[in-house]
Design an enzyme around this catalytic site. Sequence first.
Site, PDB file in Angstrom:
ATOM      1  NE  ARG A 635      -3.703   1.458   2.990  1.00 56.91           N
ATOM      2  CZ  ARG A 635      -3.344   2.209   4.038  1.00 56.91           C
ATOM      3  NH1 ARG A 635      -2.240   1.946   4.699  1.00 56.91           N
ATOM      4  NH2 ARG A 635      -4.117   3.200   4.416  1.00 56.91           N
ATOM      5  CB  THR A 641       6.169  11.886   0.056  1.00 62.02           C
ATOM      6  OG1 THR A 641       5.088  11.128   0.611  1.00 62.02           O
ATOM      7  CG2 THR A 641       6.041  13.331   0.477  1.00 62.02           C
ATOM      8  CD  GLU A 712      17.340   1.728   1.825  1.00 58.92           C
ATOM      9  OE1 GLU A 712      16.555   0.853   2.263  1.00 58.92           O
ATOM     10  OE2 GLU A 712      18.466   1.926   2.314  1.00 58.92           O
TER      11      GLU A 712
END
Lengths: 753, 342
Positions: A635, A641, A712
């Site tokens: 999710r 962002t 990442e």
Amino acid sequence: MTDTLPKAPLDTPFGPGIDRVEGPLKVTGTAPYANEHTARRIGSPTHPLVGFMVLSTIAKGRLVSLDTTAARTSPGVRLVLTRDNAPPQNDWGPLVARDRFARSQPALHDDRIRFFGQPVALVVADTLETARAAAQTISATYEPETPAVTLDEKTAIIPPTLNGFKPTRTSIGDFRNSYAASAAKLDVTYETPHQSHAQMEPHATTALWDANGEHVTLWTSNQILNSAQKGIASTLQLKPEQVRIVGLYVGGGFGGKLPWFDDALLAAIAARMLKCPVRVAMTRQQMFTATTHRTATRQRIRIGAARDGHLRAIAHDALSHCASFDNFVEDTTTITRGLYGADAITTSALLNKLDLPRSDSMRAPGDAVGMIALECGLDEIAHTLGMDPVALRLANDTQTDPTAKRPFSSRKLAECLRTGATRFNWSARNPTPGQHREGEWLIGTGMASAMRYNLVRPSQAEIILSQTGHLTVRMAMTDPGTGTITILARIASEATGIPPDRITVTIGDTDFPPAAGSGGSFGAESAGSALYNACETLRLRLARTATTENGPLANIPLSTLSFSNASLTNGTKTIPLTQLVPRDGLTTQGSIKPGNEAKDWSQASFGAHFAEVAVSAVTGETRVRRMTGVFACGRILNARTARSQAIGGMIWGISAALFEANPVDPRSGQFTARDLANYHVASHADAPHIDATFLPEDEPVSNPLHIKGIGEVGICGAPAAIGNAIFNATGIRIRNFPITPDKLLPHLPEISL
Amino acid sequence: MKTFTYTRASTVAEAAKRATPAGAMPIAGGTNLLDLAKPELINPDQIIDITRLPDLNTVTRTSDGTVHIGALVPNADLAAHPLIRQHYPVLSRAILSGASPQIRNMATTGGNLLQRTRCIPFYDPAARCNKRTPGAGCDALHGPNRMNAILGGSPSCIAVNPSDMAVALRVLDATIHVTTAAGTTRTIPIADFHLLPGNTPDHETRLERGDIITGLTLPPPPPGRQVYRKVRDRASYAFALVSVAAIIDADPTPDASPHIRSARFALGGIATKPWRIPAAEAALADQPLTRDALNRAADLTLAGASGHGENDFKIPLARRTLTHVIAHTARNPIPMDPSGAT
């Protein structure tokens, strides 16, 4: 059947995402960073005194003496701190620690020089200029020794474990025979350079002690405040509760602020000695040596494949370095263990202990560099087989982690590959290298998979609902620009039905409940889950209060209740939460820690990168023209962002592929790039149109929020996609990253007239 | 940074007088001086602010076609000036290929001519550098020299002059105007302005103490198409690995080799000063564009070039870039797109 309150809904459509809560403060320059706190207290000067570090100019040896005469007598200088007057500190370590960022890290404690740019003194003065000028009068006498600063298999050791206590070696199947029997074989070595985090905000700390010199507050720039608290306390022989760390705004971390550094320690020591607040900030040049970096690696990758593309064997052997006094081991081979369902997979690691600054985590430690060898290697095998690189990856997809031998909780690698290929128009590609030329420019496309294992770290949260209906979140969490403050507000709002404008997220303070901090893509799910659990408790308390005998919702089953618009409702009867809160407010706690789901399942975020490059056939300059990244990370909490994380990682992939390197001068043992003119990262002009998408994905087990890490995965594989695109453009395979013009130049065609 | 006095000069004569003592330095945009002063790579004890000097902030054209540029014209303004864009596009492009918009807003024409090298040991207080400390030795010769010079160096120094603007000025034959401390004026051709390092790499230009650059003049633009090609590691905000400023006057002939009437070219990023070899240009003058002619020109331009390890690649890179720029410019009436984007 027991009557239970339904779980907080997790399906609120988040739409295009929400703005950063603290965005206006940051873009107007009014968000206070660590170096900007005035730290006033009665009897203190208006502004903190300023400390400036003096760094060693040899990489290894003994500090014989420091001549500080001129510095000590300079006007405005309050203190020159050296090993002669530094207070007792605990020794470095322990070397092996569950939390290496909570270790003791003394400074100015002995006469050993362990790396070039190690602090040997601190000058504290009334102003930065005075301190710096005085610092530059200090001269040191050394007994230098020859430093070892170069990766070398011959002197390497086999480390006991890798970063994260992962095993050094893994092996499934029979590599030797599977590889020998493969129709297509690859045996090559990839190299990646030292890289520096080069955060926008240099490391900085302002320190203030209480009047008795017993408790210190450090405003600092750090990713895991609770670890810094323990580490600094341990170093100064204090109890953790004597050290308060405050770090609300952090101007970029990327792993380079997981550790704390000498700015914090020396500021604390000097402030205690001077009974005045002291701030210490590193210069841009100092950051490159007095903090951590990503180790260079040398990686041998062997891949064997059947004619149909089935991967029979993969071996990935990686060499990296750590500082002579440390034990960090880049887990370069982690992804190779789990990405493809090959018959045999072996991985191993070697380590050089070098006279360099500490290597440590940098965005996607292990994977960002390890996936260069793996994913460029896959491209090489695809080319040998005459097979499409996407098809090769699809043919070796697996829902079971081949080395861990357990199922993935969710894995949409294939969907990412297919969606990405469509969005990128991959099918238009000419698989034969060097065929597409536009004037001076050779055009090519390449791709790579993306993967990053998921982590949850222990975290706690406290929330307070006031009688006026305002919710305050408290946790020692950090937001190094990732958007954590914003998603925490969103989680609390979604879970409690309280509108975001009535929620205040207060983080960045060790006076609040301990939190995981930011790193390893674990921040949102660790802190967010703890907050979610605190909200669950709050909901239950409110619902029980409402449904007591004398409550406003007496005799209404809990199972019919829901929270929205700052109210509790069963659909017909709606009670404002303010009516359920006692005069002093209502406080609840929540926590999360890794559970069995981490043992029973392999959890990872996946993705696919596609890149188009133009390589000058004249000069070897490479410019990335466009990139597509498709990711599946469970999710998504905030589309805005999240996209920033994805494109940030992809742009960093451009930097890693083409620019970023910090070579060591073997004579001095010094990094040669010490400013942003020499340490190149992508400029705006290097960042092309980037199409980044997250696929909807149900993640069933990772955590109560059903999210996986997104911080990442965007860099994982991105440099390889660009390297593969350069091969497609030119037919030139460069295995020594970054791929700079000088490396391509010898292989370019003759200039055409 | 050492403590210094700051004063503002209101006339050129006053600035020249105040800038004469050792340790005194004029400051305009400060984009280089402050970077160097903070880590004490230079240690001025008097800073004379010349940004308010009158009449040094204009670009004007005289009736004979000469253009005069005031020393305080910001790089950004110069690059954007209609006279420059129309008549000297090589200068606009060279300036815009350097630094960042913020720096170009601050940096001045005169200051750009004086910017110091970006050689890594020069910037490292812990390294040896003959430019900083004459006689100390050079840590670039056998050290980190990827960005260093292959031409014009000496055993004392292989530091590159980093200016893009100066390379364009060199191909345009600019003349630099100076007012001396004695109040006299003189002119220095750009070809002579920067010095080869020799045994005195700390002495970088023909300026004497107290000299103030007041401006420069550009002769009327020579015929031909002007280009500036900068080769660099990233697309922006990077110093040149090699740059070529060229003005090529050629007859494009669709199906045959173009005929070159004249070729002017200067190279940046590879030498201790902007590098221009008249004999190399002569080798192309009034010649058809052939590989032989281009090879002769490149051989003459790069005669004596030597690498020092990391920068060996600059020799073939310079040759390839020069060859391509001349050939491409001679063939193409439309400007090259240096971005790779189409």
